[in-house]
Design a protein around this motif. Structure first.
Motif, PDB file in Angstrom:
ATOM      1  N   GLU A  59     -56.012 -43.997-101.424  1.00 52.14           N
ATOM      2  CA  GLU A  59     -56.948 -44.769-102.209  1.00 52.14           C
ATOM      3  C   GLU A  59     -56.464 -46.206-102.417  1.00 52.14           C
ATOM      4  N   SER A  60     -55.156 -46.375-102.482  1.00 50.78           N
ATOM      5  CA  SER A  60     -54.630 -47.726-102.677  1.00 50.78           C
ATOM      6  C   SER A  60     -54.974 -48.623-101.489  1.00 50.78           C
ATOM      7  N   ASP A  61     -55.236 -48.004-100.339  1.00 50.03           N
ATOM      8  CA  ASP A  61     -55.625 -48.799 -99.169  1.00 50.03           C
ATOM      9  C   ASP A  61     -57.123 -49.032 -99.097  1.00 50.03           C
ATOM     10  N   THR A  62     -57.908 -48.129 -99.683  1.00 50.32           N
ATOM     11  CA  THR A  62     -59.351 -48.172 -99.449  1.00 50.32           C
ATOM     12  C   THR A  62     -60.149 -48.621-100.673  1.00 50.32           C
ATOM     13  N   TYR A  63     -59.486 -48.736-101.828  1.00 48.97           N
ATOM     14  CA  TYR A  63     -60.300 -48.883-103.033  1.00 48.97           C
ATOM     15  C   TYR A  63     -61.020 -50.222-103.105  1.00 48.97           C
ATOM     16  N   LEU A  64     -60.549 -51.190-102.345  1.00 44.97           N
ATOM     17  CA  LEU A  64     -61.220 -52.494-102.384  1.00 44.97           C
ATOM     18  C   LEU A  64     -62.307 -52.649-101.323  1.00 44.97           C
ATOM     19  N   LEU A  65     -62.256 -51.745-100.328  1.00 48.81           N
ATOM     20  CA  LEU A  65     -63.150 -51.904 -99.178  1.00 48.81           C
ATOM     21  C   LEU A  65     -64.625 -51.746 -99.504  1.00 48.81           C
ATOM     22  N   GLY A  66     -64.901 -50.883-100.470  1.00 53.40           N
ATOM     23  CA  GLY A  66     -66.289 -50.621-100.795  1.00 53.40           C
ATOM     24  C   GLY A  66     -67.020 -51.862-101.304  1.00 53.40           C
ATOM     25  N   LYS A  67     -66.251 -52.738-101.917  1.00 56.65           N
ATOM     26  CA  LYS A  67     -66.855 -53.954-102.469  1.00 56.65           C
ATOM     27  C   LYS A  67     -67.658 -54.721-101.431  1.00 56.65           C
ATOM     28  N   GLU A  68     -67.019 -54.908-100.310  1.00 56.43           N
ATOM     29  CA  GLU A  68     -67.626 -55.659 -99.211  1.00 56.43           C
ATOM     30  C   GLU A  68     -68.993 -55.055 -98.866  1.00 56.43           C
ATOM     31  N   GLU A  69     -68.986 -53.733 -98.766  1.00 56.13           N
ATOM     32  CA  GLU A  69     -70.208 -53.039 -98.395  1.00 56.13           C
ATOM     33  C   GLU A  69     -71.271 -53.193 -99.486  1.00 56.13           C
ATOM     34  N   VAL A  70     -70.811 -53.143-100.729  1.00 54.16           N
ATOM     35  CA  VAL A  70     -71.744 -53.293-101.837  1.00 54.16           C
ATOM     36  C   VAL A  70     -72.346 -54.706-101.823  1.00 54.16           C
ATOM     37  N   MET A  71     -71.515 -55.690-101.530  1.00 56.04           N
ATOM     38  CA  MET A  71     -72.030 -57.056-101.480  1.00 56.04           C
ATOM     39  C   MET A  71     -73.075 -57.206-100.373  1.00 56.04           C
ATOM     40  N   LYS A  72     -72.799 -56.578 -99.246  1.00 55.61           N
ATOM     41  CA  LYS A  72     -73.776 -56.598 -98.152  1.00 55.61           C
ATOM     42  C   LYS A  72     -75.087 -55.967 -98.601  1.00 55.61           C
ATOM     43  N   GLY A  73     -74.963 -54.836 -99.275  1.00 61.05           N
ATOM     44  CA  GLY A  73     -76.149 -54.149 -99.761  1.00 61.05           C
ATOM     45  C   GLY A  73     -76.914 -54.993-100.772  1.00 61.05           C
ATOM     46  N   LEU A  74     -76.152 -55.722-101.560  1.00 64.38           N
ATOM     47  CA  LEU A  74     -76.773 -56.600-102.544  1.00 64.38           C
ATOM     48  C   LEU A  74     -77.588 -57.695-101.836  1.00 64.38           C
ATOM     49  N   ALA A  75     -76.967 -58.265-100.807  1.00 64.90           N
ATOM     50  CA  ALA A  75     -77.645 -59.313-100.033  1.00 64.90           C
ATOM     51  C   ALA A  75     -78.901 -58.756 -99.364  1.00 64.90           C
ATOM     52  N   ALA A  76     -78.836 -57.513 -98.953  1.00 64.29           N
ATOM     53  CA  ALA A  76     -79.960 -56.901 -98.240  1.00 64.29           C
ATOM     54  C   ALA A  76     -81.029 -56.394 -99.206  1.00 64.29           C
ATOM     55  N   GLY A  77     -80.747 -56.527-100.497  1.00 67.32           N
ATOM     56  CA  GLY A  77     -81.744 -56.100-101.462  1.00 67.32           C
ATOM     57  C   GLY A  77     -81.739 -54.616-101.755  1.00 67.32           C
ATOM     58  N   VAL A  78     -80.730 -53.901-101.293  1.00 70.10           N
ATOM     59  CA  VAL A  78     -80.629 -52.472-101.576  1.00 70.10           C
ATOM     60  C   VAL A  78     -80.169 -52.255-103.012  1.00 70.10           C
ATOM     61  N   PHE A  79     -79.303 -53.174-103.484  1.00 66.76           N
ATOM     62  CA  PHE A  79     -78.787 -53.085-104.854  1.00 66.76           C
ATOM     63  C   PHE A  79     -79.292 -54.280-105.648  1.00 66.76           C
ATOM     64  N   PHE A  80     -79.029 -54.274-106.940  1.00 64.23           N
ATOM     65  CA  PHE A  80     -79.445 -55.422-107.744  1.00 64.23           C
ATOM     66  C   PHE A  80     -78.362 -55.759-108.766  1.00 64.23           C
ATOM     67  N   ARG A  81     -78.387 -56.982-109.257  1.00 61.84           N
ATOM     68  CA  ARG A  81     -77.387 -57.450-110.200  1.00 61.84           C
ATOM     69  C   ARG A  81     -78.001 -57.581-111.585  1.00 61.84           C
ATOM     70  N   LYS A  82     -77.260 -57.141-112.572  1.00 65.84           N
ATOM     71  CA  LYS A  82     -77.737 -57.307-113.942  1.00 65.84           C
ATOM     72  C   LYS A  82     -77.224 -58.626-114.505  1.00 65.84           C
ATOM     73  N   ASP A  83     -77.759 -58.967-115.658  1.00 68.08           N
ATOM     74  CA  ASP A  83     -77.430 -60.271-116.261  1.00 68.08           C
ATOM     75  C   ASP A  83     -75.936 -60.471-116.472  1.00 68.08           C
ATOM     76  N   ASP A  84     -75.235 -59.382-116.805  1.00 68.20           N
ATOM     77  CA  ASP A  84     -73.797 -59.518-117.073  1.00 68.20           C
ATOM     78  C   ASP A  84     -72.979 -59.627-115.780  1.00 68.20           C
ATOM     79  N   GLY A  85     -73.665 -59.551-114.632  1.00 65.49           N
ATOM     80  CA  GLY A  85     -72.968 -59.700-113.358  1.00 65.49           C
ATOM     81  C   GLY A  85     -72.642 -58.389-112.665  1.00 65.49           C
ATOM     82  N   SER A  86     -72.825 -57.257-113.354  1.00 66.17           N
ATOM     83  CA  SER A  86     -72.531 -55.968-112.726  1.00 66.17           C
ATOM     84  C   SER A  86     -73.596 -55.642-111.674  1.00 66.17           C
ATOM     85  N   LEU A 146     -78.106 -47.705 -97.383  1.00 67.82           N
ATOM     86  CA  LEU A 146     -77.420 -48.775 -96.657  1.00 67.82           C
ATOM     87  C   LEU A 146     -77.771 -48.740 -95.169  1.00 67.82           C
ATOM     88  N   GLY A 147     -78.512 -47.711 -94.782  1.00 67.66           N
ATOM     89  CA  GLY A 147     -79.027 -47.686 -93.416  1.00 67.66           C
ATOM     90  C   GLY A 147     -78.186 -46.893 -92.431  1.00 67.66           C
TER      91      GLY A 147
END
Length: 594
Positions: A276-303, A370-371
RNA sequence: GGUCCGGUAGCUCAACUGGAUAGAGCAUCAGCCUUCUAAGCUGACGGUUCCGAGUUCGACUCUCGGCCGGAUCACCA
């Protein structure tokens, strides 16, 4: 030669010829023991076609099949069930084919790849009974998939970072006096586990003290010095503080050494370990991609969130407001990494307890959004808890059954019973050890695997697992007796006897066993489809039962007719082979004598 | 409270996915070693499949409503 398939075709033809219409999907099932025959056609669904009652429909089809003179030798109809007897000649052919196949039951490679994750412990505590069920299940499902033709990759994700390991680190720093596994002789995972418990003790004492000084429980839990220390270690770890990393690496290495020893004894293995110490940061990248693609959304506090209300679920957080990942984010990252490492896998099996069903439901939905097409082929192999007579295992109440202790107990029990039965005559100490290890672990594995994975099960440590009846050793024993016979007949382990002679008349007990043997490949398929080693465990048991009935009643070595003797030896050898193959996918070894 | 899973012989579990008189093991009782390993085999005992409706030729299995047990519904993992 596949009897089931041939018979189905022949019945389809018969139905078409008799009633002038293509048959619907035929219901063919094994015949109940109490009736004559091996295959039964359920006739009720055919009455619309035949415009006759179920009884007559059955008779007409039966006559037609016997008239064909190929496969079916006899039939009887009972209340709309057409019971068919396959000719002995066909059964002998089936057996001969089986014996001619070097790896009967093992399917040819189908070109598909799959990944199976199992074990995946935290690194702050030793493995326990629940992990045993997990490991045996995951290992076996992987072996079952291999047997039906897949290329299988066994992996695990090691949860090596987080507050839990920092707790052990804090306690060791405070109370450890430099204790090491080498120094104290304590197994590494046990040592780290010990300090996890020490942490808990000290923490509770501190909380109580602070409460005594007038703090609320909530305050006290936050302010307890040892907890602050653990949290501080976590922050330092994330900041890559060298001292902290050094301590973390050292303690984790102790745990791994301890786990390795446990895995070795369990007989499980892994192609690749993910940390997990090697992989725990990797998901972020994917989440950001999903955010850009409109799959996810951001709340006012930035989450960042995913909205699953359309799927009947809730909204789930994927990134905290401060940008750090949560468990789900890590799992997305780990999944991505695995598909990058093994691009040909068509899916993943996650062997994880049923308390995480919701988590995996969400994970698979997200991967789909995420497709990724492979999201549909991901499966949560969810299993029920192992309960003790006193209820759930609770580490706080000290009712956890340790994996190492339990394996040791099983083996020493097996040793005691083996000695008592006088089975060890003429065996070297080494042979006895190998045998009792096989029996003890066989009993344990079989006990945990024979139950449908999704059901919770009960384990009573006080009455140690029996070696009689519906158990692993019962099956091992059946195998050992056959091998003993073959040995006496001067046949070596690898020999596959041809079926000789022209005696096509089988004894009922022989036929029962051959019918059972012929079901092995389809049982493997069932087990793979259902992700259930229990299917194989129960199948092998009934095979052993059938064989023992034969063994009890019919002579093999003492049979004067040499053709019959050869036939029975061959057929016994085939049984031993299927027992061995079946037990192998369960991860259970079988001895040549016991 | 919502969702998911489970409830079968005294106990632990099966039941081929809707089929025949619901089967094994353990436990209890009675048999079988002068023939291949008795960690075995044979028999007896043991059931309102949690309860109640419904669907149909037929329900442990499917639907609905209850009851009991568990899990889950965290910016924990």
């Amino acid at each position: 030669m596949n009897i089931d398939h041939l018979l189905r075709l022949e019945i389809e033809d018969a139905v078409a010829a008799l009633f002038g219409q293509a048959a619907p999907v035929l219901q063919i099932q094994p015949t109940n023991q109490e009736f004559e025959g091996s295959h039964t056609l359920v006739c009720f669904p055919l009455t619309k076609l035949s415009k006759k009652g179920p009884e007559e429909t059955g008779s007409v089809i039966g006559e037609k099949l016997v008239g064909n003179g190929k496969l079916v030798s006899k039939f009887n109809v009972v209340k709309g069930f057409l019971n068919l007897s396959i000719s002995d000649e066909a059964w002998v052919k089936v057996l001969a084919d089986m014996l001619a196949t070097a790896t009967y039951g093992q399917q040819a490679p189908n070109g598909k790849e799959i990944m199976v994750e199992y074990s995946s412990p935290n690194t702050n505590k030793p493995l326990h009974l629940g992990h045993l069920r997990n490991n045996f299940l995951g290992y076996s499902v992987a072996e079952i998939y291999r047997a039906v033709g897949y290329t299988v990759h066994k992996v695990q994700i090691i949860n090596d970072r987080g507050i839990h390991i920092c707790k052990s680190m804090a306690a060791w720093t405070l109370f450890g006096n430099g204790e090491t596994p080498e120094g104290s002789g304590l197994k590494g995972d046990k040592l780290v586990g010990k300090y996890y418990v020490e942490f808990d003790k000290a923490y509770k004492a501190q909380v109580k003290e602070l409460e005594g000084k007038g703090m609320t429980t909530e305050q006290a839990e936050k302010e307890a010095p040892i907890m602050k220390m653990a949290v501080d270690l976590l922050l330092k770890w994330e900041a890559r503080d060298p001292e902290t990393l050094k301590l973390w690496k050292m303690m984790n290495s102790w745990v791994y050494a301890g786990f390795d020893a446990t895995y070795r004894r369990m007989g499980v293995d892994f192609e690749k370990l993910y940390y997990e110490s090697d992989t725990y940061l990797l998901g972020k990248e994917e989440v950001m991609k999903g955010l850009a693609a409109g799959v996810f959304f951001r709340k006012d506090d930035g989450s960042v969130w995913v909205d699953l209300t359309g799927d009947g679920l809730d909204q789930k957080v994927l990134l905290r407001a401060d940008g750090t990942s949560v468990y789900m984010t890590q799992d997305i990252g780990t999944a991505m990494l695995r598909f990058r490492d093994f691009p040909k896998i068509e899916g993943q099996v996650y062997t994880v307890g049923n308390e995480q069903e919701y988590h995996f439901k969400v994970l698979f939905l997200i991967l789909g959004k995420l497709g990724y097409a492979w999201a549909k082929k991901c499966y949560h192999l969810s299993y029920g808890m192992v309960d003790l007579p006193s209820g759930k295992m609770k580490s706080r109440e000290g009712t956890v059954v340790d994996a190492d202790d339990l394996m040791e107990e099983m083996v020493s029990d097996a040793a005691a019973q083996t000695a008592e039965l006088g089975k060890t005559e003429g065996m070297s100490k080494e042979e006895v050890d190998t045998l009792t290890e096989m029996i003890g672990l066989g009993a344990l594995k079989y006990f945990l695997l024979k139950v449908d994975p999704k059901k919770r099960m009960l384990f009573d440590p006080s009455e140690s697992i029996s070696l009689q009846g519906h158990t692993g050793p019962f099956i091992q024993y059946t195998h050992a007796r056959i091998r003993g016979m073959l040995r006496k007949a001067n046949l070596t382990t690898g020999d596959r006897l041809p079926v000789t002679g022209d005696r096509w008349e089988l004894h009922e007990l022989e036929r029962n066993v051959i019918v059972r043997l012929s079901q092995f490949p389809s049982k493997l398929e069932d087990a793979a489809r259902e992700y259930s080693p229990a299917v194989i465990a129960n199948y092998i048991y009934t095979l052993a039962q059938d064989y023992n009935q034969f063994y009890q009643a019919i002579p093999v070595l003492n049979e004067p007719d040499s053709d019959r003797r050869a036939f029975r030896l061959a057929f016994s050898g085939a049984t031993a082979d299927v027992i061995r193959s079946g037990m192998r996918v369960l991860g259970i070894g079988v001895p040549d004598r016991m």
